[in-house]
Design a protein around this motif. Structure first.
Motif, PDB file in Angstrom:
ATOM      1  N   GLU A  79       0.830  -1.206   0.000  1.00 57.17           N
ATOM      2  CA  GLU A  79       0.000   0.000   0.000  1.00 57.17           C
ATOM      3  C   GLU A  79       0.866   1.258   0.000  1.00 57.17           C
ATOM      4  O   GLU A  79       0.563   2.240  -0.692  1.00 57.17           O
ATOM      5  N   ARG A  80       1.926   1.223   0.777  1.00 57.94           N
ATOM      6  CA  ARG A  80       2.834   2.379   0.819  1.00 57.94           C
ATOM      7  C   ARG A  80       3.504   2.603  -0.524  1.00 57.94           C
ATOM      8  O   ARG A  80       3.648   3.732  -0.987  1.00 57.94           O
ATOM      9  N   LEU A  81       3.923   1.528  -1.176  1.00 56.51           N
ATOM     10  CA  LEU A  81       4.577   1.659  -2.484  1.00 56.51           C
ATOM     11  C   LEU A  81       3.608   2.163  -3.541  1.00 56.51           C
ATOM     12  O   LEU A  81       3.977   2.965  -4.404  1.00 56.51           O
ATOM     13  N   VAL A  82       2.362   1.702  -3.488  1.00 60.54           N
ATOM     14  CA  VAL A  82       1.356   2.195  -4.432  1.00 60.54           C
ATOM     15  C   VAL A  82       1.123   3.681  -4.209  1.00 60.54           C
ATOM     16  O   VAL A  82       1.043   4.466  -5.162  1.00 60.54           O
ATOM     17  N   ALA A  83       1.016   4.087  -2.951  1.00 65.48           N
ATOM     18  CA  ALA A  83       0.808   5.502  -2.643  1.00 65.48           C
ATOM     19  C   ALA A  83       2.008   6.345  -3.066  1.00 65.48           C
ATOM     20  O   ALA A  83       1.867   7.526  -3.410  1.00 65.48           O
ATOM     21  N   ALA A  84       3.199   5.725  -3.069  1.00 65.95           N
ATOM     22  CA  ALA A  84       4.436   6.441  -3.409  1.00 65.95           C
ATOM     23  C   ALA A  84       4.798   6.309  -4.881  1.00 65.95           C
ATOM     24  O   ALA A  84       5.936   6.599  -5.256  1.00 65.95           O
ATOM     25  N   ILE A 134       4.599  11.380   2.415  1.00 67.64           N
ATOM     26  CA  ILE A 134       5.215  10.057   2.590  1.00 67.64           C
ATOM     27  C   ILE A 134       6.680  10.212   2.988  1.00 67.64           C
ATOM     28  O   ILE A 134       7.435  10.913   2.320  1.00 67.64           O
ATOM     29  N   VAL A 135       7.070   9.576   4.073  1.00 68.89           N
ATOM     30  CA  VAL A 135       8.460   9.543   4.526  1.00 68.89           C
ATOM     31  C   VAL A 135       8.998   8.141   4.288  1.00 68.89           C
ATOM     32  O   VAL A 135       8.342   7.154   4.630  1.00 68.89           O
ATOM     33  N   HIS A 136      10.174   8.046   3.689  1.00 72.47           N
ATOM     34  CA  HIS A 136      10.736   6.719   3.428  1.00 72.47           C
ATOM     35  C   HIS A 136      11.119   6.050   4.730  1.00 72.47           C
ATOM     36  O   HIS A 136      10.676   4.944   5.037  1.00 72.47           O
ATOM     37  N   GLY A 137      11.995   6.680   5.485  1.00 71.44           N
ATOM     38  CA  GLY A 137      12.351   6.188   6.808  1.00 71.44           C
ATOM     39  C   GLY A 137      13.386   5.083   6.861  1.00 71.44           C
ATOM     40  O   GLY A 137      13.721   4.601   7.945  1.00 71.44           O
ATOM     41  N   ASN A 138      13.908   4.676   5.700  1.00 73.04           N
ATOM     42  CA  ASN A 138      14.861   3.565   5.725  1.00 73.04           C
ATOM     43  C   ASN A 138      15.879   3.693   4.595  1.00 73.04           C
ATOM     44  O   ASN A 138      16.245   2.710   3.956  1.00 73.04           O
ATOM     45  N   ILE A 139      16.348   4.908   4.347  1.00 73.73           N
ATOM     46  CA  ILE A 139      17.297   5.146   3.262  1.00 73.73           C
ATOM     47  C   ILE A 139      18.684   4.640   3.646  1.00 73.73           C
ATOM     48  O   ILE A 139      19.248   5.045   4.662  1.00 73.73           O
ATOM     49  N   ASP A 140      19.212   3.728   2.847  1.00 71.32           N
ATOM     50  CA  ASP A 140      20.611   3.325   2.946  1.00 71.32           C
ATOM     51  C   ASP A 140      21.005   2.756   1.587  1.00 71.32           C
ATOM     52  O   ASP A 140      20.189   2.713   0.660  1.00 71.32           O
ATOM     53  N   GLY A 169       8.917  -0.335   3.242  1.00 68.12           N
ATOM     54  CA  GLY A 169       8.379  -1.094   4.361  1.00 68.12           C
ATOM     55  C   GLY A 169       6.924  -0.762   4.648  1.00 68.12           C
ATOM     56  O   GLY A 169       6.254  -0.049   3.904  1.00 68.12           O
ATOM     57  N   ALA A 170       6.421  -1.294   5.755  1.00 62.97           N
ATOM     58  CA  ALA A 170       5.013  -1.134   6.095  1.00 62.97           C
ATOM     59  C   ALA A 170       4.686   0.260   6.599  1.00 62.97           C
ATOM     60  O   ALA A 170       3.546   0.700   6.542  1.00 62.97           O
ATOM     61  N   ASP A 171       5.678   0.965   7.110  1.00 60.02           N
ATOM     62  CA  ASP A 171       5.473   2.332   7.591  1.00 60.02           C
ATOM     63  C   ASP A 171       6.819   3.037   7.628  1.00 60.02           C
ATOM     64  O   ASP A 171       7.844   2.464   7.301  1.00 60.02           O
ATOM     65  N   GLY A 172       6.801   4.297   8.015  1.00 61.90           N
ATOM     66  CA  GLY A 172       8.037   5.064   8.055  1.00 61.90           C
ATOM     67  C   GLY A 172       8.809   4.910   9.341  1.00 61.90           C
ATOM     68  O   GLY A 172       9.785   5.638   9.569  1.00 61.90           O
TER      69      GLY A 172
END
Length: 210
Positions: A33-38, A97-103, A121-124
């Motif tokens: 859902e997050r990827l679709v929204a993004a 939308i915040v990614h929250g896991n950039i590496d 992921g499932a959330d930020g």
């Protein structure tokens, strides 16, 4: 509960198939859902996301290899990748939308050469836009650490190149330092970070294909 991820060859493209059951099914559903929204050219594309409360399948376009596995990068390539990532994040932040896991493992480089984000992921994870900005800064520092000069160049040309590359590298590290500033309120927005990276390299657009 279990989760798996495999790459399948389908038609004319490679597809990443992620499967989850039990509690992982809900996590995978929310990630989809997050990827679709993004949905964005700079974010991995969702082909399908479907299943039940007990089992979920998420199918993604295979977007390439993690940026830290594509080989040694020039300063220009690091700058270009970081600017592209920051520009994508700016659009995501504008959409709430915040990614929250950039590496490095979540910045993919495919045949086209443009960075594509995955790993939302499932959330930020409670992250803020400022956290994304700092993560891009940390990524720049990590990638610049592996930058090397090409060999076999005549000494005079090599000296000139080292001066130019050294200046460009220092300028980019300064921008990265600003992105990682504390407190977070001192950090630029993702949009301003993308502009600062381009300005540090004296280019209107510093994206450089791999």
């Amino acid at each position: 509960m279990s989760r798996s991820s495999e790459v399948h060859a389908e038609a004319h493209e490679a597809v990443v198939v992620r499967l989850g059951d039990g509690p992982d099914a809900d996590l995978l559903r929310r990630a989809g859902e997050r990827l679709v929204a993004a949905a964005h050219p700079g974010v991995v594309e969702v082909l399908s996301s479907s299943g039940t409360d007990d089992a979920w399948e998420l199918r993604l376009v295979h977007a390439g290899r993690p940026i830290d596995l594509v080989g040694s990068l020039s300063v220009e390539q690091v700058a270009g990748a970081a600017a592209a990532v920051a520009a994508t994040l700016a659009d995501l932040h504008a959409a709430g939308i915040v990614h929250g896991n950039i590496d490095a493992s979540h910045v993919l480089i495919g045949p086209h050469g443009r960075p594509v984000l995955c790993g939302l992921g499932a959330d930020g994870a409670g992250a803020t836009p400022a956290d994304d900005v700092a993560a891009v800064g940390a990524l720049m520092v990590a990638l610049l650490g592996s930058t090397t000069e090409p060999e076999g160049m005549p000494a005079r040309r090599l000296r000139r190149r080292k001066v130019r590359t050294g200046w460009a590298r220092r300028s980019l590290l300064l921008v990265a330092d600003q992105a990682c500033s504390d407190p977070p309120t001192r950090r630029p927005t993702a949009r301003r970070l993308a502009a600062a990276i381009a300005a540090s390299q004296s280019l209107g657009s510093c994206w450089t294909a791999f």
